[in-house]
Scaffold this active site. Structure first.
Site, PDB file in Angstrom:
ATOM      1  N   LYS A 112       0.807  -1.216   0.000  1.00 32.31           N
ATOM      2  CA  LYS A 112       0.000   0.000   0.000  1.00 32.31           C
ATOM      3  C   LYS A 112       0.845   1.272   0.000  1.00 32.31           C
ATOM      4  CE  LYS A 112      -4.129  -2.213   1.535  1.00 32.31           C
ATOM      5  NZ  LYS A 112      -3.786  -3.624   1.792  1.00 32.31           N
TER       6      LYS A 112
HETATM    7  C1  PLP Z   1      -4.420  -4.686   1.306  1.00 30.69           C
HETATM    8  C2  PLP Z   1      -3.661  -5.962   1.205  1.00 30.69           C
HETATM    9  C3  PLP Z   1      -4.037  -6.985   0.308  1.00 30.69           C
HETATM   10  C4  PLP Z   1      -5.293  -6.909  -0.532  1.00 30.69           C
HETATM   11  O1  PLP Z   1      -5.207  -5.922  -1.535  1.00 30.69           O
HETATM   12  P1  PLP Z   1      -6.513  -5.419  -2.316  1.00 30.69           P
HETATM   13  O2  PLP Z   1      -6.044  -4.342  -3.189  1.00 30.69           O
HETATM   14  O3  PLP Z   1      -7.463  -4.950  -1.249  1.00 30.69           O
HETATM   15  O4  PLP Z   1      -7.064  -6.597  -3.037  1.00 30.69           O
HETATM   16  C5  PLP Z   1      -3.229  -8.093   0.208  1.00 30.69           C
HETATM   17  N1  PLP Z   1      -2.131  -8.230   0.975  1.00 30.69           N
HETATM   18  C6  PLP Z   1      -1.749  -7.278   1.844  1.00 30.69           C
HETATM   19  C7  PLP Z   1      -0.533  -7.514   2.677  1.00 30.69           C
HETATM   20  C8  PLP Z   1      -2.484  -6.107   1.991  1.00 30.69           C
HETATM   21  O5  PLP Z   1      -2.091  -5.167   2.868  1.00 30.69           O
END
Ligand code: PLP
Length: 477
Positions: A119
């Site tokens: 993120k």
């Molecule tokens: C947010 C997250 C996901 C999922 O991602 P999306 O874009 O919501 O599908 C997967 N793995 C980790 C470690 C995350 O922080």
């Protein structure tokens, strides 16, 4: 798939998935988050083709890859500078290292940013873009968000200490890991407010929705969101999918495997694929919260209660970004999208018609990996390669195995193993160390309020913490 060949200088504008807004520029899309009719913003055309970037460093390539989506809101030189600054916080010199797992299999490590999850790649840039756009327009916004752990930390890290922005993050009290909580609550900048809600992640999300719809609160705060429904995040994620796919596709198109929860990262991959990225199949990897796997494999989905798993950032039953894929599948028919979303919300299920189901089956695969398999994969990966992987990445590796293919497979590694040390230790006998910049995480003081699961209590906590009444907190319209 057709690639639109209009001149690159043609600016992309945005509309709502539900048909209610048209011709909106990137700057407003970024700051508003949600479209006025409750839908999500999508571009009115898919730009392309993108330049060849396989030989360029990521930070150099990224602005070119994102440019068609942001042109019109910012000048090219400033944009390049903001991208460079955003990724200067990453600890790996390549930003996104590509690591061979086995023959014909790669993992792309997206977790070398400040909070150790993918993120950061979008959020660090969003922090820069928000500040630029707010300064340009004289607006002042309050970001409100719910988190099951990773989004909150990434948002706080990206927006801390910025002018014209406050960030209020709701997390479920005692239901996030200690690392995740400390990454949020040890940040003591005045513009950061951490609220630990007496409830679940779903309760936090409902409170955010209620806050956005509450005229008293929105009369005081210019509220916006930076979760994965914000199109700015999709743009940043689209760029690295292009770069990764180009670098790994020397033998032809790759299959891209994405651990999925809210359908944000993999939807960005779909956009990149439509723009011409060399991707054969997109593979949805889910844990036991498998609504998206059943959407792909059975052309139907039924929402159930969220089940806790070892990959908590994917413990989601209502994936917000699916609405954007529905918009594509329904050929941009806003009425059909609104009807499908309404059906899903009111009945808890959605069944695709045969023609749409065929389109999904042609481009997509999906697999579900349960907790036992997740641990097994972590154990085996460590034994075979000496690498520690986090449980979310392990779900991706498991789904890659299940999706047999002749093509090269690339798995997106979404979190650093040190974010989930207990599971890593259980699977491998090794405790993953935090990177040096987080050495003091366990020693710093924490600051947060525990708040009952009620909108009035959240509103009070926000006004107390942010000092409503002072001129800078009065909403400007
Ligand atoms: C947010 C997250 C996901 C999922 O991602 P999306 O874009 O919501 O599908 C997967 N793995 C980790 C470690 C995350 O922080």
């Amino acid at each position: 798939m057709s690639v639109n060949n209009r001149r690159e200088s043609d600016t992309v504008v945005y509309r709502s998935t539900r048909g209610g807004a048209a011709g909106v520029g990137f700057g407003d899309v970024l700051l508003d988050g949600l479209a006025p009719d409750g839908g999500l913003y999508v571009p009115d055309r898919i730009p392309g083709p993108v330049p060849s970037v396989a030989d360029r460093p990521y930070v150099d390539a990224a602005p070119d890859l994102m440019w068609p989506f942001v042109a019109g809101a910012i000048d090219r030189e400033t944009f390049g500078k903001l991208v460079r600054e955003a990724y200067s916080t990453f600890t790996h010199p390549e930003v996104i290292p590509l690591v061979a797992l086995g023959s014909g299999q790669w993992i792309a490590e997206l977790f070398h940013g400040p909070t150790l999850a993918f993120k950061d790649l979008a959020m660090q840039l969003l922090g820069k873009l928000f500040e630029h756009q707010l300064t340009a327009t004289g607006r002042h916004v309050t970001i409100i968000g719910a988190t099951s752990g990773d989004t909150g930390a990434a948002a706080i890290e990206a927006f801390r200490g910025r002018s014209n922005i406050e960030v209020v993050i709701l997390h479920p009290n005692e239901r996030v890991s200690e690392v995740q909580r400390r990454q949020m609550t040890t940040v003591t900048d005045d513009n950061v407010v951490n609220l630990a809600i007496d409830g679940t992640f779903d309760d936090c999300q409902d409170l955010v929705k209620a806050a956005l719809a509450d005229s008293e609160l929105t009369g005081v705060f210019d509220l916006t969101v930076v979760n994965s429904i914000n199109w700015g995040r999709i743009v940043a994620q689209t760029a690295y999918v292009h770069w990764i796919a180009q670098r790994c596709s020397s033998d032809g198109p790759i299959d891209l495997v994405v651990p999925t929860g809210n359908f944000g990262n993999i939807y960005a991959a779909r956009v990149a694929q439509r723009m011409g990225a060399p991707i054969g199949r997109l593979v949805v990897a889910t844990n036991r919260n498998a609504v998206l796997a059943s959407f792909v494999n059975d052309a139907s989905m039924t929402i159930g209660p969220v089940e806790p798993s070892l990959s908590p950032s994917m413990d989601i039953q209502v994936p917000s970004n699916l609405e954007r894929l529905l918009s594509e599948l329904f050929d941009d028919d806003g009425t059909a999208v609104a009807r499908a979303v309404h059906t899903l919300r009111t009945t808890g299920s959605l069944v695709l018609d045969d023609a749409t189901a065929t389109r999904v089956a042609q481009g997509w695969s999906a697999a579900t990996i349960d907790d036992d398999e997740t641990v097994e994969i972590m154990t085996e990966t460590y034994a075979a390669t000496g690498r520690l992987v986090d449980p979310h990445t392990a779900v991706g590796i498991g789904a890659a195995r299940a999706a047999s293919t002749e093509r090269t497979q690339v798995v997106l590694a979404t979190a650093h193993p040190a974010k989930f040390p207990d599971t890593v230790e259980e699977a491998t006998g090794r405790w993953p160390d935090l990177p040096p910049h987080l050495d003091s995480l366990y020693d710093l003081d924490e600051q947060y309020s525990i708040v009952p699961n009620e909108l009035a209590a959240v509103a009070r906590a926000m006004t107390d913490a942010l000092g409503v009444g002072s001129p800078s907190h009065v909403r400007r319209s």
